[in-house]
Scaffold this active site. Structure first.
Site, PDB file in Angstrom:
ATOM      1  N   LYS A   1     -40.796 -36.811 114.782  1.00 17.73           N
ATOM      2  CA  LYS A   1     -40.293 -37.822 114.239  1.00 17.73           C
ATOM      3  C   LYS A   1     -40.191 -39.046 114.981  1.00 17.73           C
ATOM      4  O   LYS A   1     -40.629 -40.255 114.339  1.00 17.73           O
ATOM      5  CB  LYS A   1     -38.728 -37.510 113.559  1.00 17.73           C
TER       6      LYS A   1
ATOM      7  N   GLN B   1     -30.437 -34.059 112.834  1.00 17.18           N
ATOM      8  CA  GLN B   1     -31.269 -32.899 112.627  1.00 17.18           C
ATOM      9  C   GLN B   1     -30.593 -31.428 112.395  1.00 17.18           C
ATOM     10  O   GLN B   1     -29.282 -31.239 113.147  1.00 17.18           O
ATOM     11  CB  GLN B   1     -32.139 -32.626 113.966  1.00 17.18           C
TER      12      GLN B   1
ATOM     13  N   ASP C   1     -32.560 -38.973 105.187  1.00 14.28           N
ATOM     14  CA  ASP C   1     -33.037 -37.598 104.736  1.00 14.28           C
ATOM     15  C   ASP C   1     -32.730 -37.271 103.204  1.00 14.28           C
ATOM     16  O   ASP C   1     -33.329 -36.166 102.992  1.00 14.28           O
ATOM     17  CB  ASP C   1     -32.321 -36.632 105.640  1.00 14.28           C
TER      18      ASP C   1
HETATM   19  N1  GUN Z   1     -33.803 -29.246 109.581  1.00 10.05           N
HETATM   20  C1  GUN Z   1     -34.699 -28.580 108.822  1.00 10.05           C
HETATM   21  N2  GUN Z   1     -35.371 -29.528 107.853  1.00 10.05           N
HETATM   22  C2  GUN Z   1     -35.015 -30.658 108.035  1.00 10.05           C
HETATM   23  C3  GUN Z   1     -34.988 -32.025 107.596  1.00 10.05           C
HETATM   24  O1  GUN Z   1     -35.823 -32.473 106.902  1.00 10.05           O
HETATM   25  N3  GUN Z   1     -33.981 -32.777 108.090  1.00 10.05           N
HETATM   26  C4  GUN Z   1     -33.060 -32.598 109.055  1.00 10.05           C
HETATM   27  N4  GUN Z   1     -32.349 -33.481 109.479  1.00 10.05           N
HETATM   28  N5  GUN Z   1     -32.759 -31.447 109.526  1.00 10.05           N
HETATM   29  C5  GUN Z   1     -33.979 -30.441 109.004  1.00 10.05           C
END
Ligand code: GUN
Length: 291
Positions: free
Chosen positions: A52, A96, A119
């Site tokens: 990211k 995350q 998100d």
């Molecule tokens: N853990 C697994 N997929 C995601 C996601 O799309 N965003 C975040 N923040 N954590 C995750």
């Protein structure tokens, strides 16, 4: 059978985002800024957050990565999120997941300012999505919609079966596939671990979305000839032939299922890069909605 190439599709969306940043720069507008929080050093989470941050660099977004030890208390983490909420330089916040078990993920998600929830996990984002109001769509289901759009796959009137009911994929995906929009207007069935005779249902799917989190769970007996298969799983399995000692596989047994499909996403290079596109598009939307 055609591969739905997430990497190539993501590259074209990233180019659009890069252009949007260039235009903003020319106009003297704010450059989108994404802040990511990573707690601990789970290798998969490290890889996702790293991707990211790298994507931000690629498309010209600013980014900040805040790392904390697994020993951080819930209250201290909530305070860090509050600080980012108040920081006017930051447009989007992602924490995350998963978080260590002593920290409530709900408490953390609920603390993110809804206008920075790129998100799309906050109850306000999910509520708006269900009501068809403009807001942030959860990044992975949003990325899947973008992929269907790029390949001009029309799902209207089709039977979509979503396997998995998580808050971040299965539940929102089922809502988005059924909504009165494009892509959308599908007839949706949502299945989970308590579903009786799962194969009899998945075999009815024109579009099968696998978001279970179990390696190669979907076998050829569970898929109808000509189906479109979207594999959301990213599972590490041992592979001594690799330097890392592992390789990534999806929730679908790709080798045996792919020959049956009209379209299928690979793992890696399928849904993963599209999730990041969903996140970046939301971050651009966050800065635009502030103007
Ligand atoms: N853990 C697994 N997929 C995601 C996601 O799309 N965003 C975040 N923040 N954590 C995750």
């Amino acid at each position: 059978m055609q591969i739905l190439d997430g990497t190539a599709t993501a590259a074209s969306i990233k180019k659009e985002l890069r252009n949007a940043v260039d235009v903003r720069k020319e106009k003297g507008q704010k450059i989108p800024h994404l802040a990511a929080i990573l707690v601990g050093n789970n290798p998969a989470s490290e890889a996702y957050v790293g991707a990211k941050v790298r994507t931000c660099e690629e498309i010209g977004f600013e980014s900040t990565l805040l790392r904390f030890d697994t020993s951080i208390t819930e209250q201290d983490l909530l305070n860090e999120v509050q600080k980012l909420n108040q920081d006017t330089r930051v447009d989007g916040i992602l924490v995350q997941l998963p978080l260590p078990s002593h920290i409530s993920e709900d408490a953390v998600i609920n603390t993110i300012a809804p206008q920075k929830d790129v998100d799309g996990f906050h109850p306000i984002s999910q509520g708006k999505m269900i009501l068809g109001q403009k807001g942030f769509l959860p990044a992975t289901p949003y990325g899947i919609l973008l992929l269907l759009e790029k390949y001009q796959i029309d799902i209207s009137g089709k039977h979509c079966v979503v396997v998995g009911r998580s808050n971040i994929v299965g539940k929102p995906m089922s809502v988005l596939l059924a909504r009165n929009a494009h892509p959308g207007n599908a007839t949706v069935t949502i299945c989970h671990s308590k579903t009786a005779d799962l194969p009899s249902i998945t075999r009815q799917a024109d579009v099968l979305v696998a978001a279970i989190g179990r390696a190669k769970f979907i076998t050829k007996e569970m898929v109808k000839e000509g189906a479109i298969v979207i594999d959301v799983g990213i599972n590490r399995i041992e592979d001594s032939s690799r330097k890392s000692g592992y390789r990534l596989v999806g929730d679908v047994d790709f080798d045996e299922v792919a020959p049956l499909c009209s379209y299928i996403t690979p793992v890696p290079k399928g849904v993963g890069p599209m999730t990041i596109c969903g996140l970046m598009k939301n971050t651009l939307q966050a800065v635009e909605s502030n103007e």
